[in-house]
Design a protein around this motif. Sequence first.
Motif, PDB file in Angstrom:
ATOM      1  N   SER A  83       0.777  -1.140  -0.119  1.00 27.61           N
ATOM      2  CA  SER A  83       0.030   0.219  -0.012  1.00 27.61           C
ATOM      3  C   SER A  83       0.953   1.024  -0.119  1.00 27.61           C
ATOM      4  O   SER A  83       2.228   1.160   0.255  1.00 27.61           O
ATOM      5  N   GLY A  84       0.394   2.390  -0.140  1.00 28.59           N
ATOM      6  CA  GLY A  84       0.940   3.607  -0.240  1.00 28.59           C
ATOM      7  C   GLY A  84       1.640   3.904   1.434  1.00 28.59           C
ATOM      8  O   GLY A  84       2.590   4.576   1.462  1.00 28.59           O
ATOM      9  N   GLN A  85       0.411   3.460   2.377  1.00 22.37           N
ATOM     10  CA  GLN A  85       1.081   3.579   3.765  1.00 22.37           C
ATOM     11  C   GLN A  85       2.325   2.629   4.161  1.00 22.37           C
ATOM     12  O   GLN A  85       3.150   3.362   4.643  1.00 22.37           O
ATOM     13  N   ASN A  88       5.341   4.681   2.511  1.00 22.36           N
ATOM     14  CA  ASN A  88       5.783   5.826   3.287  1.00 22.36           C
ATOM     15  C   ASN A  88       6.574   5.327   4.653  1.00 22.36           C
ATOM     16  O   ASN A  88       7.385   5.880   5.149  1.00 22.36           O
ATOM     17  N   TYR A 109      -1.129  13.896   3.252  1.00 24.89           N
ATOM     18  CA  TYR A 109      -2.242  12.793   3.539  1.00 24.89           C
ATOM     19  C   TYR A 109      -2.679  12.609   4.873  1.00 24.89           C
ATOM     20  O   TYR A 109      -1.740  12.283   5.678  1.00 24.89           O
ATOM     21  N   GLU A 153       4.702  16.210   0.218  1.00 24.51           N
ATOM     22  CA  GLU A 153       4.083  15.808  -1.015  1.00 24.51           C
ATOM     23  C   GLU A 153       3.996  16.912  -1.992  1.00 24.51           C
ATOM     24  O   GLU A 153       3.891  18.002  -1.883  1.00 24.51           O
ATOM     25  N   ASN A 157      -2.540  15.850  -0.733  1.00 25.55           N
ATOM     26  CA  ASN A 157      -3.890  15.201  -0.644  1.00 25.55           C
ATOM     27  C   ASN A 157      -4.463  15.547   0.800  1.00 25.55           C
ATOM     28  O   ASN A 157      -3.692  14.973   1.748  1.00 25.55           O
ATOM     29  N   ASP A 182       6.501  12.122  -1.674  1.00 26.23           N
ATOM     30  CA  ASP A 182       5.245  11.290  -2.129  1.00 26.23           C
ATOM     31  C   ASP A 182       4.814  11.906  -3.351  1.00 26.23           C
ATOM     32  O   ASP A 182       4.121  13.152  -3.239  1.00 26.23           O
ATOM     33  N   THR A 184       2.348  11.051  -5.288  1.00 25.52           N
ATOM     34  CA  THR A 184       1.195  10.247  -5.503  1.00 25.52           C
ATOM     35  C   THR A 184       0.294  10.792  -6.809  1.00 25.52           C
ATOM     36  O   THR A 184      -0.103  10.435  -7.700  1.00 25.52           O
ATOM     37  N   SER A 204       1.488   6.126  -3.570  1.00 24.74           N
ATOM     38  CA  SER A 204       0.436   5.166  -3.491  1.00 24.74           C
ATOM     39  C   SER A 204      -0.060   4.752  -4.961  1.00 24.74           C
ATOM     40  O   SER A 204      -0.669   5.525  -5.689  1.00 24.74           O
ATOM     41  N   THR A 206      -2.430   2.899  -5.490  1.00 24.76           N
ATOM     42  CA  THR A 206      -3.572   2.801  -5.495  1.00 24.76           C
ATOM     43  C   THR A 206      -4.418   3.812  -6.394  1.00 24.76           C
ATOM     44  O   THR A 206      -5.664   3.852  -6.952  1.00 24.76           O
ATOM     45  N   LYS A 207      -3.797   5.016  -6.546  1.00 20.70           N
ATOM     46  CA  LYS A 207      -4.576   6.149  -7.360  1.00 20.70           C
ATOM     47  C   LYS A 207      -4.091   6.148  -8.584  1.00 20.70           C
ATOM     48  O   LYS A 207      -4.704   5.272  -9.262  1.00 20.70           O
ATOM     49  N   GLY A 217      -2.025  -0.386  -3.459  1.00 23.05           N
ATOM     50  CA  GLY A 217      -0.303  -0.702  -3.638  1.00 23.05           C
ATOM     51  C   GLY A 217       0.221   0.295  -3.519  1.00 23.05           C
ATOM     52  O   GLY A 217       0.020   1.672  -3.269  1.00 23.05           O
TER      53      GLY A 217
HETATM   54  C1  LIG Z   1      -3.773   7.490  -0.631  1.00 28.12           C
HETATM   55  C2  LIG Z   1      -2.545   8.175  -0.338  1.00 28.12           C
HETATM   56  C3  LIG Z   1      -1.586   7.360   0.411  1.00 28.12           C
HETATM   57  C4  LIG Z   1      -1.904   6.078   1.344  1.00 28.12           C
HETATM   58  O1  LIG Z   1      -1.923   5.059   0.184  1.00 28.12           O
HETATM   59  P1  LIG Z   1      -2.772   3.588   0.353  1.00 28.12           P
HETATM   60  O2  LIG Z   1      -2.432   3.144  -0.846  1.00 28.12           O
HETATM   61  O3  LIG Z   1      -4.103   4.079   0.379  1.00 28.12           O
HETATM   62  O4  LIG Z   1      -2.364   3.179   1.532  1.00 28.12           O
HETATM   63  C5  LIG Z   1      -0.627   8.101   0.700  1.00 28.12           C
HETATM   64  N1  LIG Z   1      -0.083   9.356   0.274  1.00 28.12           N
HETATM   65  C6  LIG Z   1      -0.960   9.872  -0.576  1.00 28.12           C
HETATM   66  C7  LIG Z   1      -0.620  11.087  -1.209  1.00 28.12           C
HETATM   67  C8  LIG Z   1      -2.137   9.316  -0.907  1.00 28.12           C
HETATM   68  O5  LIG Z   1      -3.046   9.938  -1.758  1.00 28.12           O
END
Ligand SMILES: *Cc1c(COP(=O)(O)O)cnc(C)c1O
Length: 427
Positions: A83-85, A88, A109, A153, A157, A182, A184, A204, A206-207, A217
């Motif tokens: 995950s993004g978490q 980081n 975030y 970032e 976000n 970050d 993202t 992340s 995921t975005k 992811g």
């Molecule tokens: C969503 C997000 C995260 C966390 O990512 P996950 O994939 O939800 O764990 C971290 N940083 C930013 C900027 C995000 O938008």
Amino acid sequence: MSDYKINTKCVQSGYTPGNGEPRQIPIIQSTTFKYETSEAMGALFDLEAEGYFYTRLQNPTNDMVAAKICDMEGGSAAMLTSSGQAANFFALFNICENGSHIVASSSIYGGTFNLISVTLKKMGIDVTFVEPTCTEEELNAAFQENTRAVFGETIANPALTVLDIELFAKVAHEHGVPLIIDNTFPTPVNCRPIEWGADIVTHSTTKYMDGHGAGVGGAIVDSGNFDWMAHADKFPGLCTPDDSYHGITYAEKFGQGGAFITKATAQLMRDFGCIQSPQNAFILNLGLESLHVRMARHVENGQAVAEFLDAQDKVSKVNYSGLPGDRYYELAQKYLPNGGCGVVSFELKGGRDAALKFMGALKMIAIETHVADARSCCLNPATSTHRQMTDEQLEAAGIPAGLVRLSCGIEDKEDLIADLTQALAAI
Ligand SMILES: *Cc1c(COP(=O)(O)O)cnc(C)c1O
């Protein structure tokens, strides 16, 4: 790093099949890998040979996708995380330990804010938050003798602040520590922080990278530019022998370009196991193949919607760095010349109540705890993602209670504006 343009890297990097091999990257759905001798496998465990032994640490599918993201960002090495978490957490914990200190932008975030200010604190890692717009003097003043990293970032976000990456990198380097960014929201299609001095880039995925709301992811990319050995006293984990790997010193054995990711894989993946599944990595790669095409449409829609909202009586403020009146317009012109992303935030006159009424009236745009997706969606951070933050913390992070975060997808912008028009009329 390949010489191709970013659009080509999105499609081609990370995997080049040989004669008769699969055109698409293979999903290596295997927890383990077979060896002829115990000695061969022992060499892998000692990091004396390259190869795979257990998917909790590394998997070939993941590595192909990580190699693509690495090439897109212009890095020296990269890894995927669950995950993004996790990305980081790993990026910070790889160089911080009990007694360390982090300087972080306050405009980040919500999940990362919690990670740093609550969970890392429990591990004995302290933080000083600074405004993303702080002066060089203010930034300097945040450092301590035990500071080990600076974090921010590119586009935050959900506050949508744009970070002065060059300034943060310069000050971080003057204090002998790396800048972790970050990236993202803009993705490497719209900004490559390493080109502006960032040392480590996280995502992340995921975005926008996945972009279809299909797989959670993350990713970490190392620039290979930070000289750990020149600051060996600050980074003993990289610059002194690791007893859990027979006394390997990562920065010596894997050099400036490989040490950070090798340590994060060998130690943090081994011990925490935040690996991305190869299935998700495959899905992520499908997203990456069209990322450059989608980002252009996200930006086009974001810009059109921001301009529309800016002209509405019921809207008191619009945050979008592509708007000439935006506080971050100048920084965006520098760091995001092709536009940032499709996320727009705005405040409705009437605050929290108006925001909830407006969101309830939307027809196509969905209410979701998600962002940066092909389908448009929105949320009110104060009552969802950021509900654990106090009003003061919300204000400090630039997220007033009545703010709506709208993630413009890749639909037709006229349909988006029509939905917004009728929802505004319902307030
Ligand atoms: C969503 C997000 C995260 C966390 O990512 P996950 O994939 O939800 O764990 C971290 N940083 C930013 C900027 C995000 O938008």
